[in-house]
Write an enzyme that holds these catalytic residues in place. Sequence first.
Site, PDB file in Angstrom:
ATOM      1  N   ASP A  32       0.752  -0.962  -0.316  1.00 51.74           N
ATOM      2  CA  ASP A  32      -0.259   0.395  -0.160  1.00 51.74           C
ATOM      3  C   ASP A  32       0.723   1.252   0.182  1.00 51.74           C
ATOM      4  OD1 ASP A  32      -1.975  -2.174  -0.125  1.00 51.74           O
ATOM      5  OD2 ASP A  32      -2.762  -1.116   2.191  1.00 51.74           O
ATOM      6  N   GLU A  61       3.032  -9.857  11.052  1.00 56.71           N
ATOM      7  CA  GLU A  61       2.872  -9.360   9.862  1.00 56.71           C
ATOM      8  C   GLU A  61       3.912  -8.711   8.680  1.00 56.71           C
ATOM      9  OE1 GLU A  61       0.268  -6.187   9.840  1.00 56.71           O
ATOM     10  OE2 GLU A  61       0.246  -5.800   8.151  1.00 56.71           O
TER      11      GLU A  61
HETATM   12  C1  2M8 Z   1      -3.381  -4.661   3.570  1.00 51.42           C
HETATM   13  O1  2M8 Z   1      -4.138  -3.621   3.232  1.00 51.42           O
HETATM   14  C2  2M8 Z   1      -5.323  -2.856   3.772  1.00 51.42           C
HETATM   15  C3  2M8 Z   1      -5.932  -2.944   2.094  1.00 51.42           C
HETATM   16  O2  2M8 Z   1      -5.805  -3.291   1.274  1.00 51.42           O
HETATM   17  C4  2M8 Z   1      -4.738  -2.589   4.650  1.00 51.42           C
HETATM   18  O3  2M8 Z   1      -4.091  -2.143   5.602  1.00 51.42           O
HETATM   19  O4  2M8 Z   1      -5.701  -2.042   5.472  1.00 51.42           O
HETATM   20  C5  2M8 Z   1      -2.185  -4.756   2.641  1.00 51.42           C
HETATM   21  O5  2M8 Z   1      -0.588  -5.074   3.570  1.00 51.42           O
HETATM   22  C6  2M8 Z   1      -2.134  -6.065   1.861  1.00 51.42           C
HETATM   23  O6  2M8 Z   1      -1.854  -6.549   0.535  1.00 51.42           O
HETATM   24  C7  2M8 Z   1      -3.005  -7.078   2.074  1.00 51.42           C
HETATM   25  O7  2M8 Z   1      -3.739  -7.419   1.865  1.00 51.42           O
HETATM   26  C8  2M8 Z   1      -4.251  -6.204   3.743  1.00 51.42           C
HETATM   27  C9  2M8 Z   1      -4.472  -7.708   4.411  1.00 51.42           C
HETATM   28  O8  2M8 Z   1      -3.448  -7.904   5.274  1.00 51.42           O
HETATM   29  O9  2M8 Z   1      -3.369  -5.598   4.312  1.00 51.42           O
END
Ligand code: 2M8
Length: 427
Positions: free
Chosen positions: A170, A397
Amino acid sequence: MIGEIRREATRVLLSNWRGGSTVPARGLYPHQWSWDSAFIAIGLRHLSVLRAQKELESLFGAQWQDGRVPHIVFDAATDSNAYFPGPEFWSSCRHGGPPRQSTSGLVQPPVHATAVRKVFEANPTAACRRGFLERLYPRLVAWHGYLTRQRGLSGNGLVAIVHPWESGMDNSPAWDEPLSRVEPAGAGTFRRRDLGHAGDGERPTDLDYGRYVRLASTYRDHGYRDGALTHEFAVEDPLTNALLASSEADLAEIAARVGADPAPHRAEVERMRHHMVEHLYCSAAGMFFPRDVNTGALIRQPTVAGLVPLVVPDLPVVERLVDTAFGELFRPDHPGPITSYARNGDSFEPSRYWRGPGWFNTSWLIWHGLRRHGRHAEAGRLRRDVLEAVERVGFREYVNPVAGDGRGAVDFSWTASAALDFARTEG
Ligand code: 2M8
């Protein structure tokens, strides 16, 4: 050590299972995410092939009429305010989303055919009994077709992402420049939920979020029609294109299994490999860079996305990529995943999300690519380093490459999944 990792990874994946799919992490990410589910299925296949099949089937059950696989499938049983932007924001049902489910309107990197193939191969008999491949094959074809047809924005043979969330990385420093041209949504017009679960020094900034919200609402207000809009943010990302090419190679194998013709899929891999090297590879840097569709220029920010093309079969620049991946730029101070951004990059921040920390899914992809190219010594080294990090920090994470400690969510599903796959694979 390996036995303990397997047990703990199993605990994480079982506790994040919601009956038909798995949440990335309780609290911070309480719904189903697209590329997370692919990585999760790859780990789940070691525990239950049926569950791994269901993980992918539930995601593809929310596929849009135009073939896109949404980046979030919202869990109807979870409070719609638990995550922002939630179902009301996206209004998917009014714009071609599935009739009975709420989803986002964006996509994520297409690693799904790779996951489907791995889940199938884990137990072909069980998969055949449920018609797993027969049901998933046409959906995967439609998904790849959406990307190549609707997202081939510049006509140079590559697909574009239209939002940083679509990259999966992101707040990657590579997006700073194209994002700087986007007018952010007003701070008072939305309420972030992520900061209730993770420190603000580890997440994207409010300014980033304002721009994410602006881009997503503009896309929504144009009915998520790709051709109908001049996208303010449109980028040919090496990770997305590489995963599409590598998934297409896996789709060729799936096609052969279901009695379809693999030749068009193989031709597609060759075509994409050619365009990627021609348009995104920088020989001086020994890695790939994204290309900004609106300016035509490469964005010369050294991120791990530029190494992920290692997954593409028969890539002609493997030697250089391996040197870059294992050189000083991406090496953490403590054994662990490859950093998400080069250590000497001008925007390197060791604790902030995709601006420096090491991530387990991208290291899994690089490991997968190394093995695909017969680079078993490097693959084995990466595997050992990543498992050592899991032992040190647990299933976090991401990992701060300077301090060596874990950051972001705890009991994170794709970390557990990658660890399980590493632990179950010799070498
Ligand atoms: C993160 O993205 C989401 C938005 O899609 C967020 O920050 O709320 C990123 O690390 C993405 O790659 C990942 O798929 C998601 C859920 O783990 O979190």
